[in-house]
Write a protein that holds these residues in place. Structure first.
Motif, PDB file in Angstrom:
ATOM      1  N   SER A 199      -6.763 -16.502  43.747  1.00  0.00           N
ATOM      2  CA  SER A 199      -8.076 -16.936  43.268  1.00  0.00           C
ATOM      3  C   SER A 199      -8.493 -18.236  43.943  1.00  0.00           C
ATOM      4  N   SER A 200      -7.500 -19.044  44.323  1.00  0.00           N
ATOM      5  CA  SER A 200      -7.811 -20.268  45.067  1.00  0.00           C
ATOM      6  C   SER A 200      -6.670 -20.592  46.012  1.00  0.00           C
ATOM      7  N   THR A 225     -16.087 -20.222  49.219  1.00  0.00           N
ATOM      8  CA  THR A 225     -15.580 -19.032  48.534  1.00  0.00           C
ATOM      9  C   THR A 225     -15.753 -17.812  49.423  1.00  0.00           C
ATOM     10  N   TYR A 226     -14.708 -17.006  49.494  1.00  0.00           N
ATOM     11  CA  TYR A 226     -14.716 -15.788  50.300  1.00  0.00           C
ATOM     12  C   TYR A 226     -14.742 -14.597  49.341  1.00  0.00           C
ATOM     13  N   LEU A 227     -15.743 -13.762  49.526  1.00  0.00           N
ATOM     14  CA  LEU A 227     -15.953 -12.619  48.634  1.00  0.00           C
ATOM     15  C   LEU A 227     -15.753 -11.313  49.382  1.00  0.00           C
ATOM     16  N   CYS A 228     -15.075 -10.385  48.713  1.00  0.00           N
ATOM     17  CA  CYS A 228     -14.895  -9.037  49.240  1.00  0.00           C
ATOM     18  C   CYS A 228     -15.794  -8.121  48.416  1.00  0.00           C
ATOM     19  N   ALA A 229     -16.435  -7.158  49.058  1.00  0.00           N
ATOM     20  CA  ALA A 229     -17.309  -6.231  48.335  1.00  0.00           C
ATOM     21  C   ALA A 229     -17.201  -4.842  48.939  1.00  0.00           C
ATOM     22  N   ILE A 230     -17.224  -3.829  48.076  1.00  0.00           N
ATOM     23  CA  ILE A 230     -17.194  -2.447  48.570  1.00  0.00           C
ATOM     24  C   ILE A 230     -18.448  -1.714  48.124  1.00  0.00           C
ATOM     25  N   GLY A 256     -15.712  -8.559  44.276  1.00  0.00           N
ATOM     26  CA  GLY A 256     -14.612  -9.239  43.634  1.00  0.00           C
ATOM     27  C   GLY A 256     -15.073 -10.622  43.189  1.00  0.00           C
ATOM     28  N   LEU A 257     -14.183 -11.331  42.506  1.00  0.00           N
ATOM     29  CA  LEU A 257     -14.538 -12.668  42.016  1.00  0.00           C
ATOM     30  C   LEU A 257     -14.355 -13.747  43.079  1.00  0.00           C
ATOM     31  N   GLY A 258     -13.721 -13.387  44.189  1.00  0.00           N
ATOM     32  CA  GLY A 258     -13.635 -14.333  45.289  1.00  0.00           C
ATOM     33  C   GLY A 258     -12.350 -15.134  45.343  1.00  0.00           C
ATOM     34  N   THR A 259     -12.106 -15.698  46.510  1.00  0.00           N
ATOM     35  CA  THR A 259     -11.022 -16.660  46.727  1.00  0.00           C
ATOM     36  C   THR A 259     -11.662 -17.969  47.155  1.00  0.00           C
TER      37      THR A 259
END
Lengths: 109, 112
Positions: free
Chosen positions: A9-10, A84-89, A100-103
């Motif tokens: 998450s971080s 913040t890095y976000l992944c999305a499908i 996603g909630l991100g890193t």
């Protein structure tokens, strides 16, 4: 429905270190995008990578579709990579992305 | 290349007020989206539109209306602003199904 889990998450890095961010998703993804968001900023598309490996600059994304996972590798991190890095499908048909909630990445000099 | 613009950048309203957010894109993309971003909850889809005059509800459509009168513009109306709606609203567009999606800079809504 589809779910997207991101880890960690971080993350705290010293400038120059490498980092690996993970994204796992609950169903087959036809499209997968990695985004960057600066604090208070909008989303910038980094990579569109539904399968295989793609590179852009110091970023490499590897998606293994059968295993429903993707990773984003940041090499030689810089302070400007903080954010913040976000992944999305992709959802079905035209129904937009599931995120996603991100890193949250913090890079210190 | 192209750009997505959102107006206003900041929107302050009173509880119960009707508020409209606007989005314009010059990519000539077919599909446009409205997402809401709340701290700790990620982005959630409110409405989307696959072509001019088409409207489709997302997961969070209750309390919102949308309008797509032109291919290039997509508006979102908060029908009765509530204090728990303080969030950032992001507009996005893409050329077709499963194509890369691009985002606007966002509108930050504050309800007093």
């Amino acid at each position: 429905g589809q779910q997207v889990q991101q880890s960690p998450s971080s993350l705290v890095l010293q400038e120059g270190e490498n980092a690996e961010l993970q994204c796992n998703f609950s169903s087959t993804a036809t499209q997968l995008q990695w985004f960057y968001q600066s604090p208070g900023g909008s989303l910038v598309s980094l990579l569109s990578n539904p399968s295989g490996t793609k590179h852009t600059g110091r970023l490499t994304s590897t998606t293994v579709t059968k295993e429903r996972r993707s990773s984003l590798h940041i090499s030689s991190s810089q302070t400007t990579d903080s954010g913040t890095y976000l992944c999305a499908i992709d959802r079905n048909y035209a129904q937009g992305l599931t995120f996603g909630l991100g890193t949250r990445v913090s890079v210190f000099p | 290349g192209g750009i997505i613009t959102q107006t206003p950048k900041f929107l302050i309203g009173q509880e119960g007020q009707k508020l409209t957010l606007k989005c314009q894109q010059n990519f000539n993309h077919d599909t446009m989206y409205w997402y809401r971003q709340d701290s700790g909850k990620g982005l959630r889809l409110i409405y989307y539109s696959i072509t001019e005059n088409d409207l489709q509800k997302g997961d969070l459509s209750e309390g919102y209306d949308a309008s797509r009168e032109k291919k290039s513009s997509f508006s979102l109306t908060v029908t009765s602003a509530q204090k728990n709606e303080m969030a950032v609203f992001l507009c996005a567009s893409r050329l077709g199904n499963y194509a890369e999606q691009f985002f606007g800079p966002g509108t930050r809504l504050t309800v007093l």
